[in-house]
Design a protein around this motif. Structure first.
Motif, short mmCIF file in Angstrom:
data_model
loop_
_atom_site.label_atom_id
_atom_site.label_comp_id
_atom_site.label_asym_id
_atom_site.label_seq_id
_atom_site.Cartn_x
_atom_site.Cartn_y
_atom_site.Cartn_z
N GLY A 28 0.79 -1.23 0.00
CA GLY A 28 0.00 0.00 0.00
C GLY A 28 0.82 1.28 0.00
O GLY A 28 0.26 2.37 -0.06
N ARG A 29 2.13 1.16 0.08
CA ARG A 29 2.95 2.39 0.06
C ARG A 29 3.13 2.85 -1.38
O ARG A 29 3.29 2.03 -2.28
N GLU A 30 3.13 4.15 -1.58
CA GLU A 30 3.36 4.64 -2.94
C GLU A 30 4.80 4.34 -3.33
O GLU A 30 5.66 4.17 -2.46
N SER A 31 5.05 4.27 -4.64
CA SER A 31 6.38 3.90 -5.12
C SER A 31 7.02 5.07 -5.88
O SER A 31 6.34 5.80 -6.59
N ILE A 32 8.34 5.23 -5.71
CA ILE A 32 9.04 6.25 -6.49
C ILE A 32 9.77 5.63 -7.68
O ILE A 32 10.46 6.32 -8.43
#
Ligand code: ZN
Length: 285
Positions: A28-32
């Motif tokens: 669920g964490r956004e990705s860079i």
């Protein structure tokens, strides 16, 4: 020989930190990765440079487009474990399962053999040198996990190799070709400047001189090293926050300036041009 490598992991793949330790904590964490890896690839293309990308199997599973994009640009895909866990905290069986799963995932995605490896956080220490045996058993031929200096998550500071060497594993017919990190010394201590905190801390002019003067250089960069707009990991001490984030704003320009002046190679080309017959032989286990 100056070798250019990137470890392909996200901003939250910070080792030994409670809030980011498990695979479950990453969901669920956004990705860079998409934007950071695109920037790296464009930068390499504009300087006509090739690199080796040590990819997490987890990244290949969650963000297959990122690994495909690297591969389609002709760069070498290598393995950086599946789940980015510290090797010295694993059992040999767990390490074997993690390594096999990562290699399989990367090979399925690219259709090519993966035979080059780097441990998460260079965490193969003298206490878990059995890991080299597991790597040889898993079809790994080239290892880039030797960090011959002290560091927070491992390092093999007792190993004094400064050039590519042949690693021998007890009772094993196959050997590992080792490409260690290179180091410099200050105040009697070894330090490694070609990646991580020292790269971001050192002034550009000094880095350029070290890169030019040292005959053998092995780098280790991450997408997050060049991404000023990234979320910050929770729960880091002020020292670790400094080590993790200091100098990110200038790191991209430093990389470009080095790419302008230094002719880099990837690991597979370095392997082809190494005189292995006359390389030093080291007993690993
Ligand atoms: Zn890593």
């Amino acid at each position: 020989m100056k070798i250019l490598t990137f470890d392909i992991e996200d901003w939250f793949h910070i080792l030994d930190n409670d809030s980011t330790k498990t695979v479950e904590s990453w969901s669920g964490r956004e990705s860079i990765l998409q934007q950071s890896v695109s920037w790296i690839l464009e930068t390499l293309e504009s300087h006509d440079q090739q690199a080796t990308f040590f990819c997490l199997g987890w990244v290949a599973e969650e963000h297959p487009d990122v690994v495909r994009m690297i591969h389609e640009q002709g760069h070498e895909i290598a393995c950086h474990s599946f789940a980015h866990q510290l090797v010295y905290e694993m059992t040999p069986d767990e390490f074997k399962a993690d390594t096999t799963r990562a290699i399989q995932q990367l090979e399925d995605l690219t259709g090519e053999k993966v035979t080059t490896y780097r441990a998460p956080g260079f965490s193969i220490t003298s206490d878990c040198s059995w890991a080299f045996e597991v790597l040889a058993d898993s079809g790994i031929e080239v290892d880039c996990s030797v960090f011959p200096a002290r560091r927070a998550h491992g390092g093999l500071h007792s190993m004094d190799i400064t050039k590519p060497a042949i690693g021998m594993v007890s009772g094993h017919s196959s050997t590992l070709k080792l490409f260690p990190m290179n180091y410099r010394k200050a105040l009697g201590r070894r330090f490694i400047y070609s990646g991580g905190g020292y790269f971001r801390l050192a002034p550009e002019a000094l880095l350029k001189r070290w890169f030019a003067d040292d005959d053998y250089v092995m780098t280790y960069f991450h997408p997050r090293d060049f991404e000023p707009d990234q979320p910050m990991v929770d729960g880091l001490s002020s020292v670790r926050r400094f080590k993790s984030y200091y100098g990110i704003n200038k790191a991209g320009d430093k990389l470009k300036s080095l790419l302008q002046e230094v002719r880099f190679t990837d690991v597979r080309s370095a392997d082809r041009s190494t005189d292995w017959q006359n390389a030093r032989r080291i007993q690993l286990t």
